[in-house]
Enzyme design. Structure first.
Site, PDB file in Angstrom:
ATOM      1  N   GLY A 103      42.648  19.508   3.645  1.00  0.00           N
ATOM      2  CA  GLY A 103      41.702  20.543   3.031  1.00  0.00           C
ATOM      3  C   GLY A 103      40.587  20.271   3.790  1.00  0.00           C
ATOM      4  O   GLY A 103      40.575  19.277   4.468  1.00  0.00           O
ATOM      5  N   LYS A 134      48.909  16.521   9.986  1.00  0.00           N
ATOM      6  CA  LYS A 134      48.893  17.815  10.071  1.00  0.00           C
ATOM      7  C   LYS A 134      50.041  18.695  11.229  1.00  0.00           C
ATOM      8  O   LYS A 134      49.996  19.607  11.330  1.00  0.00           O
ATOM      9  CB  LYS A 134      47.563  18.109   9.882  1.00  0.00           C
ATOM     10  CG  LYS A 134      46.661  18.143   9.589  1.00  0.00           C
ATOM     11  CD  LYS A 134      45.109  18.586   9.612  1.00  0.00           C
ATOM     12  CE  LYS A 134      43.748  18.178   8.144  1.00  0.00           C
ATOM     13  NZ  LYS A 134      42.662  18.228   8.656  1.00  0.00           N
ATOM     14  N   ALA A 144      36.949  12.228   7.895  1.00  0.00           N
ATOM     15  CA  ALA A 144      36.592  11.203   7.590  1.00  0.00           C
ATOM     16  C   ALA A 144      35.096  10.827   7.923  1.00  0.00           C
ATOM     17  O   ALA A 144      34.517   9.742   6.876  1.00  0.00           O
ATOM     18  CB  ALA A 144      37.333   9.972   9.141  1.00  0.00           C
ATOM     19  N   GLU A 152      46.986  16.991  18.453  1.00  0.00           N
ATOM     20  CA  GLU A 152      47.755  17.970  17.801  1.00  0.00           C
ATOM     21  C   GLU A 152      48.647  19.672  17.033  1.00  0.00           C
ATOM     22  O   GLU A 152      49.982  19.785  17.371  1.00  0.00           O
ATOM     23  CB  GLU A 152      47.670  17.644  15.963  1.00  0.00           C
ATOM     24  CG  GLU A 152      47.472  16.214  15.731  1.00  0.00           C
ATOM     25  CD  GLU A 152      47.526  15.970  14.239  1.00  0.00           C
ATOM     26  OE1 GLU A 152      46.717  16.365  13.489  1.00  0.00           O
ATOM     27  OE2 GLU A 152      47.666  14.203  13.601  1.00  0.00           O
ATOM     28  N   SER A 157      34.542  19.389  16.047  1.00  0.00           N
ATOM     29  CA  SER A 157      35.690  19.359  15.774  1.00  0.00           C
ATOM     30  C   SER A 157      36.513  19.144  16.800  1.00  0.00           C
ATOM     31  O   SER A 157      36.270  19.978  17.839  1.00  0.00           O
ATOM     32  CB  SER A 157      36.053  20.715  15.593  1.00  0.00           C
ATOM     33  OG  SER A 157      37.239  21.179  15.658  1.00  0.00           O
ATOM     34  N   ASP A 183      40.018  24.581   5.440  1.00  0.00           N
ATOM     35  CA  ASP A 183      40.076  23.595   6.647  1.00  0.00           C
ATOM     36  C   ASP A 183      40.000  23.925   8.166  1.00  0.00           C
ATOM     37  O   ASP A 183      39.628  23.624   9.192  1.00  0.00           O
ATOM     38  CB  ASP A 183      41.843  23.030   6.279  1.00  0.00           C
ATOM     39  CG  ASP A 183      41.507  21.398   6.961  1.00  0.00           C
ATOM     40  OD1 ASP A 183      40.529  21.348   7.924  1.00  0.00           O
ATOM     41  OD2 ASP A 183      42.525  20.757   7.574  1.00  0.00           O
ATOM     42  N   LYS A 202      46.047  25.833  11.895  1.00  0.00           N
ATOM     43  CA  LYS A 202      45.138  24.839  11.460  1.00  0.00           C
ATOM     44  C   LYS A 202      44.870  24.858  12.887  1.00  0.00           C
ATOM     45  O   LYS A 202      44.207  24.516  13.629  1.00  0.00           O
ATOM     46  CB  LYS A 202      44.037  24.543  10.356  1.00  0.00           C
ATOM     47  CG  LYS A 202      42.948  24.222  10.511  1.00  0.00           C
ATOM     48  CD  LYS A 202      42.144  23.841  11.086  1.00  0.00           C
ATOM     49  CE  LYS A 202      42.743  21.996  10.894  1.00  0.00           C
ATOM     50  NZ  LYS A 202      41.906  20.717  11.729  1.00  0.00           N
TER      51      LYS A 202
HETATM   52  N1  NAD Z   1      39.694  11.609  11.158  1.00  0.00           N
HETATM   53  C1  NAD Z   1      39.948  13.373   9.957  1.00  0.00           C
HETATM   54  O1  NAD Z   1      38.581  13.308  10.026  1.00  0.00           O
HETATM   55  C2  NAD Z   1      41.471  13.153   9.783  1.00  0.00           C
HETATM   56  C3  NAD Z   1      40.632  14.323   8.317  1.00  0.00           C
HETATM   57  C4  NAD Z   1      41.604  14.643   7.924  1.00  0.00           C
HETATM   58  C5  NAD Z   1      43.050  14.429   8.569  1.00  0.00           C
HETATM   59  N2  NAD Z   1      43.375  13.909   9.723  1.00  0.00           N
HETATM   60  C6  NAD Z   1      44.971  13.985   9.533  1.00  0.00           C
HETATM   61  O2  NAD Z   1      45.663  12.288   9.869  1.00  0.00           O
HETATM   62  C7  NAD Z   1      46.149  11.964  10.188  1.00  0.00           C
HETATM   63  C8  NAD Z   1      45.567  10.522  11.087  1.00  0.00           C
HETATM   64  O3  NAD Z   1      43.856  10.555  11.834  1.00  0.00           O
HETATM   65  P1  NAD Z   1      42.602   9.607  12.275  1.00  0.00           P
HETATM   66  O4  NAD Z   1      42.094  10.195  12.076  1.00  0.00           O
HETATM   67  O5  NAD Z   1      43.349   9.362  11.429  1.00  0.00           O
HETATM   68  O6  NAD Z   1      43.618   8.895  13.166  1.00  0.00           O
HETATM   69  P2  NAD Z   1      43.305   7.712  14.005  1.00  0.00           P
HETATM   70  O7  NAD Z   1      43.931   8.153  15.568  1.00  0.00           O
HETATM   71  O8  NAD Z   1      41.903   6.646  13.754  1.00  0.00           O
HETATM   72  O9  NAD Z   1      43.856   6.799  12.970  1.00  0.00           O
HETATM   73  C9  NAD Z   1      45.768   6.053  13.260  1.00  0.00           C
HETATM   74  C10 NAD Z   1      45.624   4.776  12.745  1.00  0.00           C
HETATM   75  O10 NAD Z   1      47.098   5.294  13.017  1.00  0.00           O
HETATM   76  C11 NAD Z   1      47.832   3.704  13.279  1.00  0.00           C
HETATM   77  N3  NAD Z   1      49.515   4.299  13.828  1.00  0.00           N
HETATM   78  C12 NAD Z   1      49.455   5.298  14.784  1.00  0.00           C
HETATM   79  N4  NAD Z   1      50.899   5.647  15.059  1.00  0.00           N
HETATM   80  C13 NAD Z   1      51.998   4.407  14.069  1.00  0.00           C
HETATM   81  C14 NAD Z   1      52.639   3.543  13.596  1.00  0.00           C
HETATM   82  N5  NAD Z   1      53.882   4.108  14.498  1.00  0.00           N
HETATM   83  N6  NAD Z   1      53.199   2.657  13.466  1.00  0.00           N
HETATM   84  C15 NAD Z   1      51.819   2.320  12.639  1.00  0.00           C
HETATM   85  N7  NAD Z   1      50.648   2.453  12.538  1.00  0.00           N
HETATM   86  C16 NAD Z   1      50.395   3.928  13.197  1.00  0.00           C
HETATM   87  C17 NAD Z   1      46.960   4.312  14.275  1.00  0.00           C
HETATM   88  O11 NAD Z   1      47.366   2.168  14.995  1.00  0.00           O
HETATM   89  C18 NAD Z   1      45.554   4.020  13.725  1.00  0.00           C
HETATM   90  O12 NAD Z   1      45.260   2.499  12.930  1.00  0.00           O
HETATM   91  C19 NAD Z   1      45.983  12.389  11.376  1.00  0.00           C
HETATM   92  O13 NAD Z   1      46.814  13.615  11.593  1.00  0.00           O
HETATM   93  C20 NAD Z   1      44.778  13.766  11.444  1.00  0.00           C
HETATM   94  O14 NAD Z   1      45.137  15.389  11.133  1.00  0.00           O
HETATM   95  C21 NAD Z   1      42.180  13.759   9.963  1.00  0.00           C
END
Ligand code: NAD
Length: 315
Positions: free
Chosen positions: A116, A88, A120, A261, A234, A224, A171
């Site tokens: 949306g 995002k 997780a 972010e 959140s 969202d 958002k």
């Molecule tokens: N957590 C949520 O509920 C949620 C929901 C929708 C969207 N998102 C979006 O999804 C994305 C990830 O969120 P998340 O909560 O899973 O984050 P997180 O921090 O839990 O996981 C991110 C993962 O990416 C890996 N990573 C980061 N940089 C890297 C790189 N250069 N090379 C390889 N791996 C790398 C990390 O090791 C980690 O395992 C974000 O942009 C977030 O906005 C998250």
């Protein structure tokens, strides 16, 4: 009925990587790729992990998208794989995941974005999640919908990837303001007003950035925004509350941390100026709030005064 079984690779095994793995593994062959938490080395060379995959899901922050998409585009034959992102933010050059994918994959390779209310931890708990699957190519969107069929992540196609990317990005910019206003007990009425104002401004920014104004009112925008603004746990709501209450530790964190972010986006927009931040009054207010959290009450009063109490013009 689940669609045809696919070979899926999930990049990033954090909160969303784990959630997607558990959603998809019943009906598809799922592999994951990440970096080692201690050495930061890749768990396996990316090219090797991706070579036989039908679908690659970027479940990691926006910053590494350019490098990873470039490597995949260079090594995988066109038309073989489909790429999906859920990130995002803006990267360090101020680009959205949609711009990065368009640059590397263009019309040659199918790509889409999923945005949306799909927290997780709720997906992991078996609760439903909802997202727009945004792609310029209807067949690609249909393939993504089929991938998640039979799961509790419910998808709706949208033909506005650039608008959807900006809706998801904005958002995260707006939600800290709701968290701050609630922490200062400024009232339920103000929250309703601010969310309405955010949608109005989000629509204008989406249009400015080449998307459709109406995308602000889909799951990627309004859906969202409501989930993050009102959810007790959140991240972005907490950031705003912390700032309003004088805890400023996040401001030194990097944009790779999803908690920050929204703050990272403000910095990137100020640095790269994809639009003029001063032209969007709420966006501008939030920039000033991040710089000077103690000024929030006065800035909100000025915003509302300007918006609602201005003398009618004589013309
Ligand atoms: N957590 C949520 O509920 C949620 C929901 C929708 C969207 N998102 C979006 O999804 C994305 C990830 O969120 P998340 O909560 O899973 O984050 P997180 O921090 O839990 O996981 C991110 C993962 O990416 C890996 N990573 C980061 N940089 C890297 C790189 N250069 N090379 C390889 N791996 C790398 C990390 O090791 C980690 O395992 C974000 O942009 C977030 O906005 C998250």
């Amino acid at each position: 009925m689940p669609g045809q079984a696919k070979r899926v690779l999930i990049l990033g095994h954090g909160a969303m990587g784990h959630a997607f793995e558990s959603l998809l593994r019943a009906n598809h062959e799922v592999a994951v790729w990440d970096r080692d938490l201690v050495t930061w080395q890749e768990t396996q060379p990316l090219e090797e992990a991706a070579h036989d995959r039908d679908i690659v899901i970027f479940a990691l922050p926006t910053n590494p998208h350019d490098e990873l998409a470039g490597r995949l585009a260079a090594c995988l034959p066109a038309g073989r794989s489909l790429y999906l992102s859920i990130a995002k933010g803006l990267d360090a050059q101020g680009r959205t995941p949609a711009q990065i994918f368009e640059h590397h994959f263009g019309l040659r390779i199918g790509w889409a974005l999923l945005y949306g209310p799909m927290l997780a931890r709720e997906l992991q708990a078996g609760l439903p999640g909802f997202a727009m699957v945004a792609s310029a190519d209807r067949a690609v969107a249909a393939e993504c919908v089929a991938l998640f069929q039979g799961t509790h992540l419910l998808l709706e196609p949208l033909d506005d990837p650039h608008g959807a990317a900006w809706a998801a990005i904005m958002k995260n910019v707006y939600v800290p303001l709701i968290g701050a206003a609630d922490a200062l007990a400024l009232g339920d009425n103000l929250r309703g007003c601010l969310i309405t104002e955010m949608l109005r401004e989000m629509s204008a920014i989406l249009e400015r950035m080449g998307g459709h104004a109406s995308t602000a009112y889909t799951l990627a925008g309004l859906g969202d925004l409501v989930t993050s603004s009102t959810g007790a746990s959140s991240h972005h709501r907490r950031v705003g509350a912390d700032l309003a209450e004088g805890r400023t530790g996040h401001l030194s964190a990097s944009g790779a941390n999803i908690r920050t972010e929204g703050v990272h986006t403000l910095e990137m927009v100020r640095a790269h100026r994809p639009f003029d931040p001063e032209q969007f009054a709420l966006f501008d207010l939030i920039c000033h709030f991040i710089d000077e959290p103690a000024s929030l009450n006065q800035r909100l009063a000025d915003y509302l005064d300007h918006r609602f109490r201005r003398e009618p013009s004589s013309s």
